[in-house]
Design a protein around this motif. Sequence first.
Motif, mmCIF file in Angstrom:
data_model
loop_
_atom_site.group_PDB
_atom_site.id
_atom_site.type_symbol
_atom_site.label_atom_id
_atom_site.label_comp_id
_atom_site.label_asym_id
_atom_site.label_seq_id
_atom_site.Cartn_x
_atom_site.Cartn_y
_atom_site.Cartn_z
ATOM 1 N N ASP A 1 0.835 -1.195 0.000
ATOM 2 C CA ASP A 1 0.000 0.000 0.000
ATOM 3 C C ASP A 1 0.875 1.253 0.000
ATOM 4 O OD1 ASP A 1 -2.215 -1.610 0.080
ATOM 5 O OD2 ASP A 1 -2.696 -1.237 2.188
ATOM 6 N N GLU A 2 1.923 1.237 0.795
ATOM 7 C CA GLU A 2 2.812 2.399 0.885
ATOM 8 C C GLU A 2 3.452 2.714 -0.473
ATOM 9 O OE1 GLU A 2 6.797 3.885 3.348
ATOM 10 O OE2 GLU A 2 5.906 1.920 3.753
ATOM 11 N N ASP A 3 3.924 1.676 -1.156
ATOM 12 C CA ASP A 3 4.563 1.891 -2.458
ATOM 13 C C ASP A 3 3.548 2.300 -3.518
ATOM 14 O OD1 ASP A 3 7.109 1.406 -1.549
ATOM 15 O OD2 ASP A 3 7.087 -0.722 -2.072
ATOM 16 N N ALA A 4 2.344 1.756 -3.430
ATOM 17 C CA ALA A 4 1.295 2.135 -4.380
ATOM 18 C C ALA A 4 0.970 3.613 -4.239
ATOM 19 C CB ALA A 4 0.045 1.292 -4.151
ATOM 20 N N ILE A 5 0.811 4.063 -3.007
ATOM 21 C CA ILE A 5 0.508 5.474 -2.753
ATOM 22 C C ILE A 5 1.650 6.364 -3.229
ATOM 23 C CG2 ILE A 5 0.236 7.165 -0.889
ATOM 24 C CD1 ILE A 5 -1.302 4.876 0.626
ATOM 25 N N LYS A 6 2.883 5.968 -2.920
ATOM 26 C CA LYS A 6 4.044 6.758 -3.345
ATOM 27 C C LYS A 6 4.126 6.845 -4.862
ATOM 28 C CE LYS A 6 9.088 6.973 -2.906
ATOM 29 N NZ LYS A 6 10.288 6.321 -2.314
ATOM 30 N N THR A 7 3.864 5.747 -5.547
ATOM 31 C CA THR A 7 3.925 5.720 -7.013
ATOM 32 C C THR A 7 2.895 6.656 -7.624
ATOM 33 O OG1 THR A 7 4.757 3.451 -7.036
ATOM 34 C CG2 THR A 7 3.699 4.252 -9.047
ATOM 35 N N LEU A 8 1.654 6.562 -7.170
ATOM 36 C CA LEU A 8 0.596 7.407 -7.722
ATOM 37 C C LEU A 8 0.844 8.881 -7.409
ATOM 38 C CD1 LEU A 8 -2.544 5.227 -6.898
ATOM 39 C CD2 LEU A 8 -1.473 5.560 -9.141
ATOM 40 N N ALA A 9 1.277 9.171 -6.194
ATOM 41 C CA ALA A 9 1.554 10.559 -5.820
ATOM 42 C C ALA A 9 2.686 11.139 -6.667
ATOM 43 C CB ALA A 9 1.906 10.646 -4.334
ATOM 44 N N THR A 10 3.705 10.324 -6.929
ATOM 45 C CA THR A 10 4.841 10.790 -7.733
ATOM 46 C C THR A 10 4.434 11.047 -9.176
ATOM 47 O OG1 THR A 10 6.417 9.588 -6.336
ATOM 48 C CG2 THR A 10 7.161 10.207 -8.541
ATOM 49 N N VAL A 11 3.657 10.150 -9.757
ATOM 50 C CA VAL A 11 3.184 10.331 -11.134
ATOM 51 C C VAL A 11 2.380 11.625 -11.249
ATOM 52 C CG1 VAL A 11 1.597 9.426 -12.879
ATOM 53 C CG2 VAL A 11 3.207 7.886 -11.741
ATOM 54 N N TRP A 12 1.478 11.839 -10.301
ATOM 55 C CA TRP A 12 0.639 13.043 -10.321
ATOM 56 C C TRP A 12 1.488 14.309 -10.188
ATOM 57 C CZ3 TRP A 12 -3.732 13.889 -6.119
ATOM 58 C CH2 TRP A 12 -4.465 15.045 -6.438
ATOM 59 N N LYS A 13 2.366 14.326 -9.181
ATOM 60 C CA LYS A 13 3.164 15.521 -8.937
ATOM 61 C C LYS A 13 4.088 15.841 -10.113
ATOM 62 C CE LYS A 13 6.718 17.482 -5.973
ATOM 63 N NZ LYS A 13 7.694 17.243 -4.889
ATOM 64 N N LYS A 14 4.755 14.822 -10.642
ATOM 65 C CA LYS A 14 5.708 15.072 -11.728
ATOM 66 C C LYS A 14 5.006 15.484 -13.016
ATOM 67 C CE LYS A 14 9.673 12.407 -10.134
ATOM 68 N NZ LYS A 14 10.542 13.604 -10.071
ATOM 69 N N THR A 15 3.767 15.050 -13.190
ATOM 70 C CA THR A 15 3.008 15.499 -14.355
ATOM 71 C C THR A 15 2.805 17.010 -14.294
ATOM 72 O OG1 THR A 15 1.834 13.390 -14.525
ATOM 73 C CG2 THR A 15 0.827 15.279 -15.616
ATOM 74 N N LEU A 16 2.584 17.515 -13.090
ATOM 75 C CA LEU A 16 2.350 18.956 -12.937
ATOM 76 C C LEU A 16 3.623 19.768 -12.877
ATOM 77 C CD1 LEU A 16 -0.478 17.846 -12.269
ATOM 78 C CD2 LEU A 16 -0.577 19.448 -10.346
ATOM 79 N N TYR A 17 4.634 19.261 -12.148
ATOM 80 C CA TYR A 17 5.799 20.083 -11.830
ATOM 81 C C TYR A 17 7.116 19.580 -12.428
ATOM 82 C CZ TYR A 17 2.782 22.287 -8.335
ATOM 83 O OH TYR A 17 1.757 22.958 -7.691
ATOM 84 N N GLY A 18 7.095 18.449 -13.114
ATOM 85 C CA GLY A 18 8.326 17.903 -13.641
ATOM 86 C C GLY A 18 9.284 17.535 -12.529
ATOM 87 N N GLU A 19 10.539 17.926 -12.650
ATOM 88 C CA GLU A 19 11.541 17.587 -11.649
ATOM 89 C C GLU A 19 11.622 18.659 -10.551
ATOM 90 O OE1 GLU A 19 13.029 14.654 -11.671
ATOM 91 O OE2 GLU A 19 11.825 14.255 -13.447
ATOM 92 N N GLN A 20 10.783 19.690 -10.635
ATOM 93 C CA GLN A 20 10.827 20.736 -9.629
ATOM 94 C C GLN A 20 10.461 20.182 -8.258
ATOM 95 O OE1 GLN A 20 11.728 23.937 -10.039
ATOM 96 N NE2 GLN A 20 12.181 23.567 -12.188
ATOM 97 N N GLY A 21 11.148 20.622 -7.272
ATOM 98 C CA GLY A 21 10.819 20.229 -5.906
ATOM 99 C C GLY A 21 11.454 18.919 -5.465
ATOM 100 N N ASP A 22 12.182 18.234 -6.377
ATOM 101 C CA ASP A 22 12.850 17.000 -5.963
ATOM 102 C C ASP A 22 13.953 17.325 -4.960
ATOM 103 O OD1 ASP A 22 11.286 15.533 -7.567
ATOM 104 O OD2 ASP A 22 12.793 15.016 -9.055
ATOM 105 N N GLN A 23 14.070 16.442 -3.997
ATOM 106 C CA GLN A 23 15.120 16.675 -2.992
ATOM 107 C C GLN A 23 16.414 16.032 -3.450
ATOM 108 O OE1 GLN A 23 14.440 18.608 -0.347
ATOM 109 N NE2 GLN A 23 12.434 18.881 -1.289
#
Length: 214
Positions: A192-214
């Motif tokens: 569940d943790e990895d599923a949530i992380k994967t979906l959140a990352t896909v969504w965020k990167k679609t909007l912001y690209g690599e911006q905000g990566d640590q």
Amino acid sequence: MPAAGAPQVLSSKGRQTREAIEQAARRLFAEHGFHGTTLADITSAAGKSSAVFYRYFTDKEDLLAVLAESFLHDVVTPSGLSLSLPDSPDDDAFFTSVVTGYWNIFKQNIGIMIAVAQLAATQRRFADVQNEFRRFGIEIVAASVRRAQEQGFGSRLDPAHTAAAIALLFENFTTVFGGASGIESLGIEISDEDAIKTLATVWKKTLYGEQGDQ
């Protein structure tokens, strides 16, 4: 027998009986799908007779319609009423919290989603309910796209088109990996943790690209 959808004033025992039938249906729809679950399966799992079932529902489709409408109006819609939008490209908490809520709600109700999807292909009333589920997610994602554009990102994204793509990706991903069957043959295991992380990352990167990566 009451008409389909007619409100019923139930006793405490009646509410318990109806809830037992609904809970059994949710579980069996998740495990076997709508077509793979018989009315006899539901009543047996609930410990009730078919005669008792017909006191509350006209048939198996009526039961699903009640479950789907309740899920939509009592669970899905209220979950988005106080939703905020990302403050910046660094706002990982927004994406993680929204996806976590989405994942948990839909995984807990995956039987309803699977059953509605199976009937939506041939029955308009279930297609309409399915599209109400989808519109909820699309509106949230579209709002996040517009927020990113206000912040200077995603200028080439069409909010409606992007939102539809992401919402439908979420729907199919959750149906496959949140369900109880059918994933073994893919050879992919995901927590569940990895599923949530994967979906959140896909969504965020679609909007912001690599911006905000640590």
